[in-house]
Design a protein around this motif. Structure first.
Motif, mmCIF file in Angstrom:
data_model
loop_
_atom_site.group_PDB
_atom_site.id
_atom_site.type_symbol
_atom_site.label_atom_id
_atom_site.label_comp_id
_atom_site.label_asym_id
_atom_site.label_seq_id
_atom_site.Cartn_x
_atom_site.Cartn_y
_atom_site.Cartn_z
ATOM 1 N N VAL A 42 -3.436 7.294 -3.132
ATOM 2 C CA VAL A 42 -3.213 5.401 -1.376
ATOM 3 C C VAL A 42 -3.683 4.501 -3.237
ATOM 4 C CG1 VAL A 42 -4.288 4.156 -0.230
ATOM 5 C CG2 VAL A 42 -3.977 6.660 0.569
ATOM 6 N N SER A 43 -2.962 4.164 -3.276
ATOM 7 C CA SER A 43 -2.641 2.878 -4.000
ATOM 8 C C SER A 43 -2.451 1.656 -3.397
ATOM 9 C CB SER A 43 -2.010 3.350 -5.336
ATOM 10 O OG SER A 43 -2.401 3.938 -5.762
ATOM 11 N N ARG A 44 -3.374 0.574 -3.854
ATOM 12 C CA ARG A 44 -2.519 -1.097 -3.253
ATOM 13 C C ARG A 44 -2.581 -1.728 -4.266
ATOM 14 N NH1 ARG A 44 -5.531 -5.396 0.673
ATOM 15 N NH2 ARG A 44 -4.535 -6.164 1.714
ATOM 16 N N SER A 98 0.788 -1.292 -0.344
ATOM 17 C CA SER A 98 -0.040 0.219 0.694
ATOM 18 C C SER A 98 0.831 1.375 -0.017
ATOM 19 C CB SER A 98 -0.939 0.359 1.238
ATOM 20 O OG SER A 98 -1.880 -0.969 1.220
ATOM 21 N N CYS A 99 0.775 2.415 -0.474
ATOM 22 C CA CYS A 99 1.477 3.192 -0.605
ATOM 23 C C CYS A 99 0.827 4.946 -1.027
ATOM 24 C CB CYS A 99 2.235 3.009 -1.786
ATOM 25 S SG CYS A 99 1.693 3.161 -3.771
#
Length: 545
Positions: A26-28, A4-5
């Motif tokens: 926010v991405s996963r 996750s970032c």
């Protein structure tokens, strides 16, 4: 493995070279491992994640420490040996040096082959094999102002000429590797320095080839942007419609560094230095020029159209501001002779007709942005006397080989590679740069703190490095030369009419058929008689016809 970032960097979308896109959301992501277990890699990923949370300098230091630790643990996979009867002579850690990239790995030297095995799959081959019998040249290089570089020229299995530049990690291992290679039968065929100078003096080799040789001897390499070959500005006229190569006014004063060409600017720089020396913190560490004449930023300033991906790598995914790019040769010359922080010299590509000046054209159609005038950044604007990039490079080369430059180029050699390179003579010649630009300015091996050491390495690589001094006395001047057209490999018919060259009219049909050494020592006198005979006298006491 789930990641996750908060930010994602998008590069090479549709395989197109363009500035990186920083997506702040926010991405996963999910990674499925094919050849290894997640547990094999998770601890390493977590270490790098911890490093990423640190400030930039500390982050770089921790990554360097992680890498160094891994290099120490990994051994060379001997399954890659060509033959089980090979005798292993030495194994050590090394990085393969390419422009802006250090690829870590292991070196194994046997009595037959030099192997380089990287820790990743960046290289085309899992292991690079250099047969000792195929090595033609070996140069010990200075890398980041330390004696740890080794550049090897060789032929591969298909007979194609190749070279590899290695930076040996452990102190002293470079010299041990070099000596072991010599003991194993490797011989370098590089010409002796004194012989090369002698041939240049007598016009056998060109100014261009001699400068390339000096750059190589001074540890400058096309593989290392921190020590890229440096060439001088020669032409000083970028305004007129016609270039007169017979006039001394068309040329730059080669007895002065770029920073001293403008007397008014030089006086301002000296005043600034005096103020600096009055400061208790500066003292002996004062300098005249805050920027160098060659560093990665300046190299890519000239070559960004040819290698845009390197500029993105250097500047964190961005190109320079469109107005600050290499848009015009005339404007760049004006800057290096008037701006108080711009003293850059040129790169060999400006004098190489075989390259055709392609680096001046945006052939990749890269989007470099729009200038404040609304003009899209495309090809470099050429001076009026150049019809196209190829014409410009041909004329630049003709100027480099001209009688005017041949008479004066030894003065520039003194400044860059010779006795005016550093010390008292550099002071007298207004040729003093920032202390970190000089070998011995800091002893990196004595710094135990990896973070501090890495920060200094970054500074050294970015500021530029003064070439290794290879002459301790004034460089001899040139005695004679073959016609410039022959050395420049330029046919006058290829040039546009906007150039005046009277000194080449009588030799337009002259052809170089070869070199012949008639005397054991230097020729002291030559006379051409009416019958067409050539009579020469030499320091060896003989006269030949």
């Amino acid at each position: 493995m789930f990641v996750s970032c908060k930010q994602t960097v998008e590069m090479l979308k549709h395989n197109k070279i363009a500035p990186f896109k920083f997506l702040r959301s926010v991405s996963r992501y999910v990674f499925s491992f094919t050849y290894r277990k997640v547990s094999d890699c998770l601890s390493g990923v977590q270490q790098l994640h911890r490093a990423a949370s640190l400030p930039p300098v500390e982050q770089a230091g921790m990554v360097a420490a992680i890498n160094y630790s891994r290099q120490n643990r990994v051994t060379f996979d001997t399954c890659w040996l060509d033959n089980i009867v090979e005798v292993i002579l030495l194994e050590t850690m090394a990085n393969r040096v390419a422009p802006l990239v250090l690829n870590p790995g292991k070196i194994l030297l046997t009595n037959k082959i030099l192997y380089f095995q990287s820790y990743n799959n960046i290289e085309k081959e899992p292991v690079i094999k250099v047969r000792l019998s195929k090595i033609s040249d070996v140069f010990c290089r200075r890398y980041l102002l330390r004696p740890q570089g080794l550049e090897i020229f060789y032929e591969d299995e298909k007979g194609v000429k190749q070279h590899i530049y290695l930076s040996i990690v452990k102190k002293g291992d470079r010299d041990r590797l070099y000596e072991a290679m010599l003991e194993a039968g490797v011989r370098s065929v590089s010409d002796d320095m004194e012989m090369m100078t002698h041939q240049w003096q007598h016009g056998i080799i060109s100014n261009y080839d001699y400068l390339l040789h000096l750059n190589s001897r001074a540890d400058r390499s096309f593989n290392d942007l921190t020590q890229y070959p440096v060439f001088p500005w020669v032409i000083a006229d970028y305004n007129k419609d016609s270039l007169d190569l017979d006039s001394e006014e068309s040329y730059r004063d080669l007895s002065k560094p770029v920073g001293a060409l403008n007397p008014e600017r030089l006086e301002q720089l000296k005043e600034r230095r005096e103020e600096m020396m009055l400061s208790s913190s500066a003292g002996a560490g004062s300098y005249l020029y805050g920027s160098h004449y060659s560093c990665p930023g300046f190299i890519l300033y000239y070559l960004v159209r040819k290698n845009p991906q390197l500029m993105l790598c250097l500047q964190n995914g961005k190109f320079d501001h469109p107005d600050r790019m290499f848009n015009s040769l005339k404007q760049t010359w004006r800057n290096v002779t008037s701006n108080n922080s711009d003293f850059k010299e040129l790169v060999p590509e400006f004098y190489d007709p075989e390259g055709g000046g392609e680096f001046l054209q945006n052939r990749l159609e890269t989007d470099f942005g729009v200038r404040h005038t609304g003009q899209v950044v495309g090809d470099v604007e050429l001076p009026p006397w150049a019809a196209d990039p190829s014409d410009l490079v041909h004329k630049m080369r003709l100027a480099l080989e001209s009688p005017v430059v041949s008479r004066n180029i030894h003065n520039w050699i003194d400044l860059i590679f010779g006795y005016k390179n550093s010390g008292a003579e550099a002071e007298n010649s207004d040729n003093v740069f920032y202390p970190l630009c000089y070998e011995g300015g800091v002893d990196l091996d004595s710094i135990s703190d990896l973070e501090e050491r890495f920060a200094l390495e970054v500074q050294i690589s970015e500021f530029g490095q003064v070439p290794k001094q290879i002459f301790s006395r004034p460089h001899p001047h040139r005695y004679t030369s073959l016609p410039a057209e022959i050395h420049a490999k330029v046919d006058k018919r290829e040039l546009s009419k906007s150039v005046t060259v009277k000194w080449s009219d009588d030799v337009s049909k002259m052809v170089r058929v070869g070199d012949h050494q008639a005397h054991k020592e230097g020729v002291s006198a030559v006379c051409v008689v009416d019958t067409g005979l050539v009579v020469s006298a030499s320091q060896d006491g003989s006269v030949k016809v």
